[in-house]
Design a protein around this motif. Structure first.
Motif, PDB file in Angstrom:
ATOM      1  N   LEU A   1      96.248  38.000  86.631  1.00 41.28           N
ATOM      2  CA  LEU A   1      95.613  38.599  85.452  1.00 41.28           C
ATOM      3  C   LEU A   1      95.755  37.682  84.241  1.00 41.28           C
ATOM      4  O   LEU A   1      94.820  37.522  83.444  1.00 41.28           O
ATOM      5  N   ALA A   2      96.942  37.076  84.109  1.00 38.86           N
ATOM      6  CA  ALA A   2      97.181  36.211  82.952  1.00 38.86           C
ATOM      7  C   ALA A   2      96.305  34.963  82.996  1.00 38.86           C
ATOM      8  O   ALA A   2      95.928  34.421  81.943  1.00 38.86           O
ATOM      9  N   ARG A   3      95.973  34.474  84.206  1.00 37.61           N
ATOM     10  CA  ARG A   3      95.193  33.250  84.333  1.00 37.61           C
ATOM     11  C   ARG A   3      93.681  33.498  84.353  1.00 37.61           C
ATOM     12  O   ARG A   3      92.895  32.559  84.474  1.00 37.61           O
ATOM     13  N   SER A   4      93.257  34.750  84.250  1.00 40.49           N
ATOM     14  CA  SER A   4      91.824  35.039  84.296  1.00 40.49           C
ATOM     15  C   SER A   4      91.124  34.418  83.079  1.00 40.49           C
ATOM     16  O   SER A   4      91.758  34.091  82.076  1.00 40.49           O
ATOM     17  N   ASP A   5      89.850  34.264  83.196  1.00 40.70           N
ATOM     18  CA  ASP A   5      89.080  33.577  82.137  1.00 40.70           C
ATOM     19  C   ASP A   5      88.051  34.530  81.555  1.00 40.70           C
ATOM     20  O   ASP A   5      87.146  34.979  82.259  1.00 40.70           O
TER      21      ASP A   5
ATOM     22  N   ASP B   1      76.227  41.812  85.325  1.00 39.28           N
ATOM     23  CA  ASP B   1      76.237  40.864  86.443  1.00 39.28           C
ATOM     24  C   ASP B   1      77.643  40.608  86.985  1.00 39.28           C
ATOM     25  O   ASP B   1      77.844  39.736  87.826  1.00 39.28           O
ATOM     26  N   THR B   2      78.633  41.366  86.472  1.00 43.31           N
ATOM     27  CA  THR B   2      80.008  41.172  86.954  1.00 43.31           C
ATOM     28  C   THR B   2      80.194  41.897  88.272  1.00 43.31           C
ATOM     29  O   THR B   2      79.975  43.099  88.348  1.00 43.31           O
ATOM     30  N   PRO B   3      80.556  41.213  89.357  1.00 39.24           N
ATOM     31  CA  PRO B   3      80.756  41.891  90.641  1.00 39.24           C
ATOM     32  C   PRO B   3      81.964  42.817  90.581  1.00 39.24           C
ATOM     33  O   PRO B   3      82.868  42.629  89.769  1.00 39.24           O
ATOM     34  N   ALA B   4      81.948  43.824  91.441  1.00 41.62           N
ATOM     35  CA  ALA B   4      83.031  44.819  91.416  1.00 41.62           C
ATOM     36  C   ALA B   4      84.388  44.179  91.619  1.00 41.62           C
ATOM     37  O   ALA B   4      85.379  44.585  91.035  1.00 41.62           O
ATOM     38  N   ALA B   5      84.458  43.133  92.444  1.00 35.89           N
ATOM     39  CA  ALA B   5      85.746  42.504  92.743  1.00 35.89           C
ATOM     40  C   ALA B   5      86.329  41.789  91.544  1.00 35.89           C
ATOM     41  O   ALA B   5      87.515  41.486  91.501  1.00 35.89           O
ATOM     42  N   ALA B   6      85.516  41.490  90.532  1.00 38.20           N
ATOM     43  CA  ALA B   6      86.001  40.726  89.390  1.00 38.20           C
ATOM     44  C   ALA B   6      86.223  41.590  88.170  1.00 38.20           C
ATOM     45  O   ALA B   6      86.444  41.088  87.080  1.00 38.20           O
ATOM     46  N   LEU B   7      86.187  42.897  88.326  1.00 35.21           N
ATOM     47  CA  LEU B   7      86.302  43.770  87.170  1.00 35.21           C
ATOM     48  C   LEU B   7      87.687  43.755  86.551  1.00 35.21           C
ATOM     49  O   LEU B   7      87.873  44.270  85.470  1.00 35.21           O
ATOM     50  N   ALA B   8      88.683  43.214  87.281  1.00 29.83           N
ATOM     51  CA  ALA B   8      90.018  43.134  86.693  1.00 29.83           C
ATOM     52  C   ALA B   8      90.098  42.073  85.598  1.00 29.83           C
ATOM     53  O   ALA B   8      91.060  42.027  84.853  1.00 29.83           O
TER      54      ALA B   8
ATOM     55  N   PRO C   1      89.784  40.563  82.141  1.00 27.86           N
ATOM     56  CA  PRO C   1      89.567  41.130  80.820  1.00 27.86           C
ATOM     57  C   PRO C   1      88.366  40.486  80.125  1.00 27.86           C
ATOM     58  O   PRO C   1      87.960  39.365  80.433  1.00 27.86           O
ATOM     59  N   GLN C   2      87.809  41.200  79.170  1.00 25.39           N
ATOM     60  CA  GLN C   2      86.690  40.699  78.378  1.00 25.39           C
ATOM     61  C   GLN C   2      87.198  39.754  77.288  1.00 25.39           C
ATOM     62  O   GLN C   2      88.407  39.662  77.035  1.00 25.39           O
ATOM     63  N   PRO C   3      86.329  39.001  76.629  1.00 25.66           N
ATOM     64  CA  PRO C   3      86.758  38.008  75.633  1.00 25.66           C
ATOM     65  C   PRO C   3      87.761  38.573  74.649  1.00 25.66           C
ATOM     66  O   PRO C   3      87.599  39.679  74.132  1.00 25.66           O
ATOM     67  N   ARG C   4      88.813  37.798  74.394  1.00 26.46           N
ATOM     68  CA  ARG C   4      89.924  38.263  73.584  1.00 26.46           C
ATOM     69  C   ARG C   4      89.554  38.355  72.116  1.00 26.46           C
ATOM     70  O   ARG C   4      88.705  37.632  71.600  1.00 26.46           O
ATOM     71  N   ALA C   5      90.221  39.276  71.487  1.00 34.17           N
ATOM     72  CA  ALA C   5      90.101  39.367  70.035  1.00 34.17           C
ATOM     73  C   ALA C   5      90.985  38.294  69.426  1.00 34.17           C
ATOM     74  O   ALA C   5      91.575  37.485  70.128  1.00 34.17           O
ATOM     75  N   ASP C   6      91.124  38.284  68.121  1.00 32.59           N
ATOM     76  CA  ASP C   6      91.958  37.293  67.457  1.00 32.59           C
ATOM     77  C   ASP C   6      93.147  37.986  66.815  1.00 32.59           C
ATOM     78  O   ASP C   6      93.209  38.139  65.599  1.00 32.59           O
ATOM     79  N   PRO C   7      94.073  38.460  67.633  1.00 29.24           N
ATOM     80  CA  PRO C   7      95.195  39.215  67.080  1.00 29.24           C
ATOM     81  C   PRO C   7      96.152  38.324  66.318  1.00 29.24           C
ATOM     82  O   PRO C   7      96.263  37.136  66.584  1.00 29.24           O
TER      83      PRO C   7
END
Length: 603
Positions: free
Chosen positions: A474-478, A568-575, A577-583
């Motif tokens: 999860l941490a390495r997802s893009d 267009d996101t396949p079900a297998a890739a739903l884990a 995360p979407q583009p990060r905010a700027d916290p």
């Protein structure tokens, strides 16, 4: 715990209107106890008379120490092969019956010790080691083993094979060599038909008794004994004295292993039967006292040339239908059997052995549960596979190895579920409260920069690496998330190995500007990780009482809003995360160890 035996307490509260019903039920029950007792004794490789000794003493022992008013104990078809598998390899060449009886009696005493110790120490939960799928497979294998083992006797001859395949081959060879005794086969097959027809169409009629009486009459009138049909003959007259069986030290180990297996099966069967009948009569099941009661029954049987016993659902059902109200029913049955063996030991002298084989075979058919096996195939293929392996273990390796395989499979199945538990990421589903798996709801909305992750098991040494690998993925997802929120309500424990891995994960994520957050961590688990020193390394701001509290903190910090997953996101890739905010950093909101369930209200 009171020192007064349950039977004494029951007698003090006995109601006079019950007397006639109990005595009548005892008479009816005896008609089943006698033929089944003798048949199951032979199934165990013992003389028929020992089945009657066993029946008498276990009924009296349980009447005094058993908590149930209705349960009937006695020789059991499911224990017979286990007893035979334990004692027959120890009997000297030539099959000395006295030694077999001594071994069986000592086996009953050892089983009694196991049951009583388990009852006193509260170890009844060990019966749960047999899961239902593996128990179904075990019983199916037992049914086939009994059926094949009784076929030669049903047809009037014997074989020397040891094991299911050898016995079946021996039976087929006996058929080919013409060893069948036609009269015995007619009695045996006819007996099976009579029992099955009466049980199916006239269940209130004592089918076994009717078949036994018919077999005795036919045998006496046609003088089947002179036509090569083996008969029971005159039973030994009288009752055996109190006897402590004598065995050699080399027998202790094999007998102890058999006693443990028999105690486990007996306990599982008794708790199941007791629960079933308790629901009908409004009684409560006292598991520990049940174990003591069964132990007392085995102790009494073992001291009077008997063998291990268990609860019988069929005999209990007969007693219930006959109007039984208390254990006086069993006492009546025991008294009638004593009268029979003392005054009329020749009552069953003309009963063909093939008729007893018919009794055993029909009992074996009731052990098998093919519909349940079919349900497992349709409902859960993994548990169906476990059932089949347990079946094959009994059928191919033997009864005692089969029970070991059944227990091992049950434990491995629990371990498998904990080793690879369900784990998923979650999102917000319109019209539904709480957060839900993105695998089940691909349309679930996600929160940029944050991922909600749920791990449905205690976190311990066997699955901690699986947890770590998923968090790393999860941490390495893009693009990578900033917060990984662990919905920790299903995590009921964290051991030291898992705590070390959590510390490593937190350190690794910190180096990459990411944060591991915990929500809904239970108080006992929170106290455990405090003892491990984990809370000194992980700031308190990374613990939240609820998932929604963690989500609120992230949204307040970053202003993020829920977004739909890209089409267009396949079900297998739903884990991912979407583009990060700027916290600007992690929230300083303080959490806690509240045990409130997440998902009561979405933000």
């Amino acid at each position: 715990m009171t020192l007064v035996p349950p039977g004494v307490r029951a007698f003090s509260g006995y109601r006079r209107p019950w007397l006639i019903k109990d005595v009548v039920a005892g008479v009816v029950l005896t008609t089943l106890l006698v033929p089944q007792g003798m048949a199951y004794a032979e199934l165990a490789g013992l003389p028929p008379i020992t089945g009657l000794y066993t029946t008498i003493m276990c009924l009296l022992g349980y009447a005094l120490f058993g908590p149930s008013r209705i349960l009937v104990l006695g020789p059991d078809s499911s224990l017979g092969p286990m007893i035979a598998a334990t004692i027959l390899p120890l009997v000297a060449a030539g099959g000395d019956p006295d030694r077999a009886v001594a071994l069986a009696s000592m086996l009953a005493l050892m089983t009694a010790v196991v049951m009583i110790v388990a009852g006193v120490t509260g170890l009844g939960f060990v019966a749960d080691l047999l899961s239902k799928p593996t128990m179904i497979g075990y019983m199916n294998g037992l049914a086939v083993t009994i059926l094949v083992g009784q076929l030669p006797k049903l047809f009037g001859f014997s074989v020397d094979g040891n094991g299911l395949i050898a016995e079946f081959v021996g039976f087929v060879q006996g058929l080919a060599r013409g060893e069948v005794v036609p009269a015995a086969a007619a009695v045996g097959l006819g007996g099976i038909v009579v029992i099955l027809v009466l049980q199916r169409w006239w269940p209130k009629i004592p089918a076994v008794l009717v078949m036994v009486v018919l077999a005795i009459v036919v045998s006496a009138v046609l003088q089947l004994g002179e036509q090569g049909v083996s008969l029971i003959g005159v039973l030994p007259k009288g009752f055996p004295p109190l006897t402590v069986p004598s065995i050699s030290w080399s027998d202790v180990g094999p007998l102890a292993g058999g006693a443990l297996a028999i105690a486990l099966v007996s306990l599982a069967d008794t708790i199941s039967t007791a629960s079933s009948f308790a629901e009908r009569t409004g009684q409560e099941v006292h598991g520990n006292q049940e174990m003591i009661g069964i132990g007392a029954a085995n102790l009494a049987a073992g001291l009077f040339q008997g063998f291990p016993v268990s609860t019988s659902e069929s005999r209990t059902a007969v007693a219930e239908r006959a109007g039984s109200k208390s254990q006086l029913t069993g006492v009546t049955g025991a008294a009638l059997i004593i009268v029979m063996i003392v005054f009329v030991p020749g009552l069953f002298k003309d009963l063909p052995q093939a008729a007893l084989a018919a009794v055993v075979i029909t009992a074996a058919l009731s052990l098998a549960d093919l519909p349940a096996t079919a349900r497992l195939w349709h409902q859960r293929k993994v548990e169906f596979s476990l059932s089949i392996v347990a079946f094959l273990g009994v059928a191919l390796l033997g009864v005692l190895p089969g029970i070991a395989i059944a227990v091992g499979l049950s434990i491995l199945n629990v371990f498998r579920r904990a080793w690879r538990p369900n784990q998923t990421t979650m999102g917000l589903v319109d019209g539904m409260a709480g957060y839900h798996s993105v695998e089940s709801y691909p349309e679930a909305r996600l929160l940029p920069g944050l991922v909600l992750y749920r791990f449905d098991a205690p976190l311990f040494f066997a699955n901690a690496k699986s947890f770590r690998d998923e968090i790393k993925a999860l941490a390495r997802s893009d693009p990578p998330p900033v917060w990984i929120v662990v919905a920790a309500e299903p995590i009921t424990d964290v051991d030291t190995t898992a705590a070390d891995i959590l510390f490593e994960l937190d350190h690794m994520l910190d180096e990459h500007g990411q944060t591991l957050v915990f929500a809904e961590l239970k108080d006992p688990v929170r106290r455990s990780i405090e003892r491990y020193g984990l809370t000194r390394a992980i700031p308190s701001g990374q613990f939240f009482p609820t998932v929604e509290a963690a989500v609120d903190a992230w949204r307040a910090e970053t202003g993020a809003t829920w977004v739909d997953p890209p089409s267009d996101t396949p079900a297998a890739a739903l884990a991912v995360p979407q583009p990060r905010a700027d916290p600007s950093g992690t929230s300083s909101t303080q959490g806690g160890g509240a045990e409130q369930r997440h998902g009561d209200r979405p933000p």
